[in-house]
Design a protein around this motif. Structure first.
Motif, PDB file in Angstrom:
ATOM      1  N   LEU A  34      -8.728   1.329   3.363  1.00  0.00           N
ATOM      2  CA  LEU A  34      -9.094   2.530   2.612  1.00  0.00           C
ATOM      3  C   LEU A  34     -10.246   2.263   1.655  1.00  0.00           C
ATOM      4  N   VAL A  35     -10.229   1.096   1.045  1.00  0.00           N
ATOM      5  CA  VAL A  35     -11.337   0.751   0.135  1.00  0.00           C
ATOM      6  C   VAL A  35     -12.653   0.649   0.911  1.00  0.00           C
ATOM      7  N   GLU A  36     -12.622   0.002   2.063  1.00  0.00           N
ATOM      8  CA  GLU A  36     -13.843  -0.109   2.876  1.00  0.00           C
ATOM      9  C   GLU A  36     -14.312   1.266   3.331  1.00  0.00           C
ATOM     10  N   ALA A  37     -13.341   2.124   3.772  1.00  0.00           N
ATOM     11  CA  ALA A  37     -13.711   3.461   4.238  1.00  0.00           C
ATOM     12  C   ALA A  37     -14.323   4.265   3.105  1.00  0.00           C
ATOM     13  N   ARG A  38     -13.792   4.124   1.939  1.00  0.00           N
ATOM     14  CA  ARG A  38     -14.353   4.854   0.788  1.00  0.00           C
ATOM     15  C   ARG A  38     -15.751   4.335   0.452  1.00  0.00           C
ATOM     16  N   ASN A  39     -15.970   3.040   0.607  1.00  0.00           N
ATOM     17  CA  ASN A  39     -17.319   2.512   0.367  1.00  0.00           C
ATOM     18  C   ASN A  39     -18.300   3.050   1.412  1.00  0.00           C
TER      19      ASN A  39
ATOM     20  N   GLU B  65     -17.782  11.694   9.298  1.00  0.00           N
ATOM     21  CA  GLU B  65     -16.946  10.701   9.967  1.00  0.00           C
ATOM     22  C   GLU B  65     -16.294   9.771   8.938  1.00  0.00           C
ATOM     23  N   ALA B  66     -17.123   9.328   7.945  1.00  0.00           N
ATOM     24  CA  ALA B  66     -16.590   8.436   6.905  1.00  0.00           C
ATOM     25  C   ALA B  66     -15.530   9.151   6.069  1.00  0.00           C
ATOM     26  N   ARG B  67     -15.770  10.439   5.801  1.00  0.00           N
ATOM     27  CA  ARG B  67     -14.803  11.208   4.996  1.00  0.00           C
ATOM     28  C   ARG B  67     -13.497  11.380   5.766  1.00  0.00           C
TER      29      ARG B  67
ATOM     30  N   GLU C 238      -5.943   7.482   3.666  1.00  0.00           N
ATOM     31  CA  GLU C 238      -5.139   7.929   2.512  1.00  0.00           C
ATOM     32  C   GLU C 238      -3.802   8.503   2.985  1.00  0.00           C
ATOM     33  N   GLU C 239      -3.805   9.300   4.028  1.00  0.00           N
ATOM     34  CA  GLU C 239      -2.562   9.868   4.563  1.00  0.00           C
ATOM     35  C   GLU C 239      -1.646   8.765   5.071  1.00  0.00           C
ATOM     36  N   SER C 240      -2.250   7.772   5.775  1.00  0.00           N
ATOM     37  CA  SER C 240      -1.427   6.657   6.261  1.00  0.00           C
ATOM     38  C   SER C 240      -0.828   5.884   5.092  1.00  0.00           C
TER      39      SER C 240
ATOM     40  N   ALA D 118       9.299  -7.134   3.679  1.00  0.00           N
ATOM     41  CA  ALA D 118       7.930  -7.682   3.479  1.00  0.00           C
ATOM     42  C   ALA D 118       6.921  -7.068   4.446  1.00  0.00           C
ATOM     43  N   LEU D 119       7.409  -6.709   5.682  1.00  0.00           N
ATOM     44  CA  LEU D 119       6.506  -6.114   6.656  1.00  0.00           C
ATOM     45  C   LEU D 119       5.937  -4.809   6.164  1.00  0.00           C
ATOM     46  N   SER D 120       6.733  -3.981   5.630  1.00  0.00           N
ATOM     47  CA  SER D 120       6.246  -2.696   5.102  1.00  0.00           C
ATOM     48  C   SER D 120       5.265  -2.926   3.972  1.00  0.00           C
ATOM     49  N   THR D 121       5.490  -3.912   3.175  1.00  0.00           N
ATOM     50  CA  THR D 121       4.588  -4.197   2.049  1.00  0.00           C
ATOM     51  C   THR D 121       3.232  -4.705   2.565  1.00  0.00           C
ATOM     52  N   GLU D 122       3.264  -5.534   3.600  1.00  0.00           N
ATOM     53  CA  GLU D 122       2.014  -6.048   4.174  1.00  0.00           C
ATOM     54  C   GLU D 122       1.192  -4.923   4.800  1.00  0.00           C
ATOM     55  N   GLN D 123       1.864  -4.004   5.466  1.00  0.00           N
ATOM     56  CA  GLN D 123       1.154  -2.863   6.043  1.00  0.00           C
ATOM     57  C   GLN D 123       0.508  -2.017   4.967  1.00  0.00           C
ATOM     58  N   VAL D 124       1.174  -1.813   3.878  1.00  0.00           N
ATOM     59  CA  VAL D 124       0.599  -1.031   2.766  1.00  0.00           C
ATOM     60  C   VAL D 124      -0.640  -1.726   2.228  1.00  0.00           C
ATOM     61  N   SER D 125      -0.567  -3.075   2.120  1.00  0.00           N
ATOM     62  CA  SER D 125      -1.733  -3.816   1.605  1.00  0.00           C
ATOM     63  C   SER D 125      -2.932  -3.697   2.555  1.00  0.00           C
ATOM     64  N   LYS D 126      -2.683  -3.797   3.871  1.00  0.00           N
ATOM     65  CA  LYS D 126      -3.771  -3.695   4.852  1.00  0.00           C
ATOM     66  C   LYS D 126      -4.400  -2.316   4.820  1.00  0.00           C
ATOM     67  N   ILE D 127      -3.553  -1.288   4.703  1.00  0.00           N
ATOM     68  CA  ILE D 127      -4.088   0.073   4.648  1.00  0.00           C
ATOM     69  C   ILE D 127      -4.897   0.261   3.382  1.00  0.00           C
ATOM     70  N   ASN D 128      -4.452  -0.327   2.307  1.00  0.00           N
ATOM     71  CA  ASN D 128      -5.216  -0.223   1.062  1.00  0.00           C
ATOM     72  C   ASN D 128      -6.616  -0.868   1.223  1.00  0.00           C
ATOM     73  N   THR D 129      -6.679  -2.000   1.892  1.00  0.00           N
ATOM     74  CA  THR D 129      -7.987  -2.686   2.102  1.00  0.00           C
ATOM     75  C   THR D 129      -8.920  -1.821   2.971  1.00  0.00           C
TER      76      THR D 129
END
Length: 756
Positions: free
Chosen positions: A293-298, A387-389, A396-398, A280-291
C-alpha cells in the motif's frame, strides 16, 4: 382466857392509831424467753404439742388416702449431636455446640404440641376423663345420682317448672369438635409431661404422670421414641433435600458446561480459528499489504504529479522531457522556432506579407501538432494515475479486510479463552459437587439420630402422688410448729399467775406459800378445812406452816392479818381457817374473825349458822365473851359473821371495830380476819387498813393478772400493808412438771417428809 368484856375496857375518845402501810414493791420486769423458760413452757403444755404433732399427721394420712394416686414413670435420653463431613450440608444440618439453649430447645421439642397430639391419637386420650374434661362429663350422665335427679325433675316439671329447674342436674355439654378435643387433650398431656436436664450433663429425663401406671410408662417411652424418630426423620429429610439439591446442581453444571463448550465451538467455527494454529500468518499478511500500500500510494503520487505536470505542460509551462515524451518536445521546439520566425518576419515584412502568412500557417500547424501530442500525453498520464489510484484503493480495502479479519480473530480468541476458563471452572465445580453427592449418599446409609435412649421407663411400683410418708412427716413437722405456735399464743394469752416467780415479777409481791389443791380422792370423807388437822404432815399442812413462818419472819411480825382475794372462789376462807388452825396447833393463841358479812363462811365451816357474831358485837347487841367460840378440832377461837348487815362498811369504819382489834390484840398472838374480795367490796379495804398485814390469795392459773393488779391497787390506795400473796388451789402434779423453780417442793424426793 378473856377475863374482861369489851364494855369494861377504858373509854377512849380517839380512834386507835393506824399502822403505816408498807410500800408495795414495783413489779419486776420478767426476763426474756430463755431456754429454760421455753422448756418449762413446753413441759407445761406438752399435751398441746403432742396433740398437734399427732393430729396433723393423722389428718394428712387420712387426706392422702382420700386422694387419687398418681404414678410417674421416667425415661432417660442422651443427647449426642453427630458431625457431618459435607460442608454443603452445614447450612442445612449444622452441628451446634451443646449449650443450655440447645438443651432447652430439645426440651421444648419433646414437649411440643405435635408430639402431644400424636400421643393423644395413639392412646385415644380424648375418651379418657383424666385428659379430656368432656369424658368425665359424659360419665356423669351415667351416674345414678344424675338419673335420679333427671327423673325427679321430669316429674316435678308438671307441677312446678321452677322447682324442677332447681332440682334438674346440670346438662351435659355437647362434645367439642374433634380438632378442639384433641388439642385440649394434648394440652393436658403437656401439663403432665415433665422434661428436665440432668445437672452438668446432656442427659434428658422424660417423666409422665398419670393415674394409670401402665399408661404413664407407655407414654414416657413413646415420647422418647417419637423424639428420636423425629430427629432421624428430620435428618433423612434434610439429607434427601441435600441430595436432590446436589443432583439438580450436577445437572445444572453439566448443562452449563455443555453450553459453554458449544459456544466455544461456534466461535471457533465462525471466526475460522483452528485449535493449535498461530495468528502470526494473519499478522504477516497485514504487514505485506501495508508495504504494498505504501508503494502504491507513492506511485499514485508520482502519477498524479506527472498528470498535473502534463496538464500544466499543455499550456506550455511544463518540461515535457520530464514526462518522457520526446515527440512532444521536438514539436514544441519546432513550434517555438516557427513562432520566433513569425515574429521576425512580422517585424520586418508586415502582417500581410506572404512569408508572414506562410509562417503563421506553419505555426498554426505546429501548434495543432503540439496540442494533439500534448492531449495524447496527458491522457496517458491520466490513465496511469487512475491505475495507481485503483491499486491504492484495492490495497486499502485488502488491508481493511485483513485487519478486520485479524481483529475478529483476536476477539474470538479472547472469548474462547474466557469460555475455556469458565468451562474449566464448571468442570472443577462439577467434580466437587459429584464428590459431595457421593459423600452425602454414603452419609444417608450410616445416618443416626442425635439422641439415644439410655434407660426406658419402667412400671412404677408406688404412686408418686400423694407421697404418704412425706406428707405425714411434713404434717408432723407442721403440726409441731403449729403446736409451738399455739403454745406461744397460749403463753402470751395466759394472763394468770402460775408460780411464785410470776407473783414477784408481775405484782412485786413475795409469794409466801403455794397452797396445794386437795382433790376429792385425796380428801376422802374429810373436808378441806379439816384437812390441816386430820393430816398434819401433809403438803397442805406444810404450806400453812410455811405461810405462818413467812408472816412471823418479817421485820415486824404482824398480829392482825387480813386474808383477802381479788374475787370470789380464790380460796381465801379455806386459807384463813387452815392458817388459823395450823397456828393454833403450833401452840399459839389464835382468833379467827369472819369479816365477810354478806357471804359468811365460818358458820358453815364450824356448823354455827345463825349464831351471833362480829356484826352483833359492833352493833352493841352482844358482848365479846358471848360471841367467841372454840373450834372442836383445835384450840382455835373464832367469831362468826353474825347477822347479815347491808351497812357493814359503816360498822368496820366505826370505833367499835378498832376497839375490838385493840382488845383482842392483847389477848391473842395471831388474829386472822377473813375479809371479802377486795376488788368488788369496800369492806376488805377498810379492814385491811385496820390490820397489821394483808395477805392476798390468788388462785393458781385462774385469776387474771390484771384483776389482781387492780385489787392490789385498791388496797394500796387504802394504805393497806400487803405483805405478800399466796397461790391457792395449786395442782401439785401439774405444777411439779411445769419447770418453775418453786415446783421443786413437789418433787418425789421430798416424799419422805410428808404423810398423806
Amino acid at each position: 382466857m378473856l377475863d374482861r368484856p369489851v364494855e369494861s375496857r377504858p373509854p377512849s375518845e380517839k380512834r386507835p392509831t393506824l399502822r403505816t402501810p408498807a410500800p408495795i414493791a414495783s413489779p419486776i420486769e420478767p426476763e426474756g424467753m430463755t431456754v429454760a423458760a421455753l422448756l418449762a413452757a413446753l413441759r407445761r403444755r406438752r399435751w398441746v404439742l403432742i396433740l398437734c404433732a399427732l393430729l396433723f399427721p393423722v389428718a394428712a394420712f387420712v387426706a392422702a388416702k382420700q386422694l387419687t394416686p398418681r404414678y410417674t414413670s421416667s425415661a432417660t435420653v442422651m443427647f449426642e449431636p453427630t458431625d457431618y463431613a459435607a460442608r454443603e450440608l452445614q447450612s442445612i444440618l449444622r452441628d451446634e455446640t451443646t449449650t443450655d439453649a440447645v438443651l432447652a430447645s430439645q426440651i421444648e421439642v419433646i414437649r411440643s404440641l405435635s408430639v402431644a397430639r400424636r400421643l393423644v391419637r395413639q392412646y385415644n386420650l380424648t375418651n379418657d376423663d383424666e385428659f379430656f374434661w368432656w369424658a368425665g362429663e359424659s360419665k356423669r350422665a351415667e351416674s345414678l345420682r344424675y338419673r335420679w335427679s333427671e327423673a325427679l325433675a321430669q316429674r316435678l316439671n308438671a307441677i312446678s317448672p321452677s322447682l324442677a329447674e332447681l332440682v334438674a342436674p346440670e346438662p351435659i355439654p355437647p362434645r367439642p369438635p374433634e380438632e378442639r378435643a384433641e388439642i385440649a387433650a394434648a394440652e393436658a398431656v403437656r401439663d403432665k409431661m415433665k422434661v428436665e436436664v440432668v445437672r452438668n450433663s446432656r442427659v434428658l429425663t422424660i417423666s409422665f404422670t398419670s393415674e394409670k401406671p401402665q399408661l404413664a410408662t407407655d407414654i414416657a417411652n413413646t415420647a422418647a421414641d417419637l423424639y428420636i424418630a423425629d430427629q432421624l426423620e428430620a435428618k433423612f429429610n434434610a439429607v434427601r433435600r441435600a441430595n436432590d439439591w446436589l443432583d439438580s446442581r450436577v445437572g445444572q453444571l453439566r448443562r452449563e458446561l455443555g453450553q459453554t463448550e458449544n459456544r466455544i465451538a461456534e466461535i471457533r467455527s465462525a471466526s475460522g480459528l483452528t485449535r493449535g494454529v498461530s495468528a502470526a500468518l494473519s499478522t504477516e499478511q497485514v504487514s505485506k499489504i501495508n508495504t504494498d500500500l505504501v508503494e502504491a500510494r507513492n506511485m499514485l503520487a508520482q502519477a498524479e504529479a506527472r498528470l498535473n505536470a502534463g496538464r500544466g505542460g499543455a499550456g506550455g509551462g511544463a518540461d515535457m522531457t520530464a514526462l518522457g515524451s520526446s515527440n512532444l518536445v521536438q514539436q514544441r521546439a519546432a513550434r517555438d522556432q516557427a513562432r520566433s520566425e513569425l515574429g521576425r518576419l512580422s517585424a520586418t515584412l508586415g502582417p500581410n506579407h506572404p512569408d508572414v502568412r506562410a509562417a503563421q500557417s506553419r505555426l498554426s500547424d505546429l501548434e495543432r501538432s503540439v496540442g494533439s501530442e500534448t492531449g495524447r500525453v496527458v491522457q496517458a498520464l491520466d490513465a496511469s494515475a487512475r491505475e495507481a489510484r485503483a491499486r491504492v484503493r484495492s490495497l486499502e480495502e485488502s488491508l481493511r479486510l485483513q485487519e478486520a479479519r485479524v481483529n475478529q480473530s483476536q476477539s474470538a480468541e479472547i472469548q474462547v479463552a474466557a469460555l475455556e476458563r469458565e468451562a474449566e471452572a464448571s468442570r472443577t465445580l462439577l467434580r466437587a459437587v459429584l464428590e459431595r453427592s457421593q459423600q452425602t449418599v454414603a452419609q444417608t446409609a450410616i445416618e443416626k439420630a442425635d439422641a439415644r435412649v439410655l434407660s426406658p421407663a419402667t412400671l412404677p411400683g408406688s404412686p408418686s402422688f400423694p407421697k404418704t410418708m412425706l406428707m405425714v412427716v411434713a404434717a408432723a413437722v407442721l403440726g409441731t410448729l403449729f403446736g409451738l405456735l399455739i403454745i406461744w399464743f397460749l403463753e402470751q394469752a395466759d394472763s394468770t399467775l402460775r408460780s411464785g416467780d410470776e407473783i414477784r415479777a408481775g405484782l412485786g409481791l413475795p409469794c409466801l406459800a403455794l397452797v396445794p389443791m386437795l382433790r376429792r380422792g385425796l380428801l376422802g370423807r374429810h373436808r378441806v378445812e379439816d384437812y390441816v388437822v386430820r393430816k398434819p404432815l401433809s403438803p397442805f399442812a406444810e404450806s400453812m406452816r410455811t405461810l405462818r413462818a413467812a408472816l412471823w419472819l418479817g421485820s415486824e411480825p404482824p398480829r392482825v392479818v387480813v386474808i383477802t382475794a381479788a374475787r370470789p372462789g380464790e380460796g381465801k376462807t379455806t386459807t384463813s381457817v387452815a392458817l388459823a388452825r395450823s397456828a393454833a396447833m403450833n401452840g399459839e393463841r389464835v382468833l379467827l374473825i369472819d369479816c365477810d358479812v354478806r357471804q359468811p363462811s365460818l358458820g358453815r365451816v364450824f356448823r354455827c349458822e345463825g349464831a351471833p357474831g362480829v356484826t352483833d358485837l359492833l352493833l352493841g347487841q352482844a358482848v365479846l365473851e358471848r360471841i367467841i367460840r372454840r373450834d372442836h378440832l383445835s384450840s382455835l377461837d373464832y367469831i362468826p359473821a353474825g347477822a347479815a348487815e347491808i351497812h357493814s362498811l359503816g360498822l368496820f369504819m366505826s370505833e367499835a371495830m378498832a376497839g375490838l382489834l385493840d382488845r383482842v390484840r392483847r389477848d391473842y398472838d395471831l388474829i386472822v380476819l377473813d375479809a371479802p374480795p377486795a376488788l368488788a367490796m369496800a369492806d376488805a379495804r377498810v379492814v385491811a387498813r385496820l390490820a397489821d398485814a394483808t395477805l392476798l390469795c390468788v388462785r393458781w392459773r385462774d385469776t387474771p393478772r390484771s384483776v389482781v393488779r387492780n385489787s392490789l391497787g385498791l388496797l394500796e390506795e387504802a394504805h393497806a400493808r400487803v405483805v405478800g400473796a399466796a397461790l391457792t388451789q395449786v395442782d401439785a402434779k401439774v405444777h411439779g412438771r411445769s419447770g418453775y423453780a418453786d415446783a421443786e417442793v413437789y418433787h418425789p424426793r421430798y416424799g419422805g417428809y410428808f404423810r398423806e
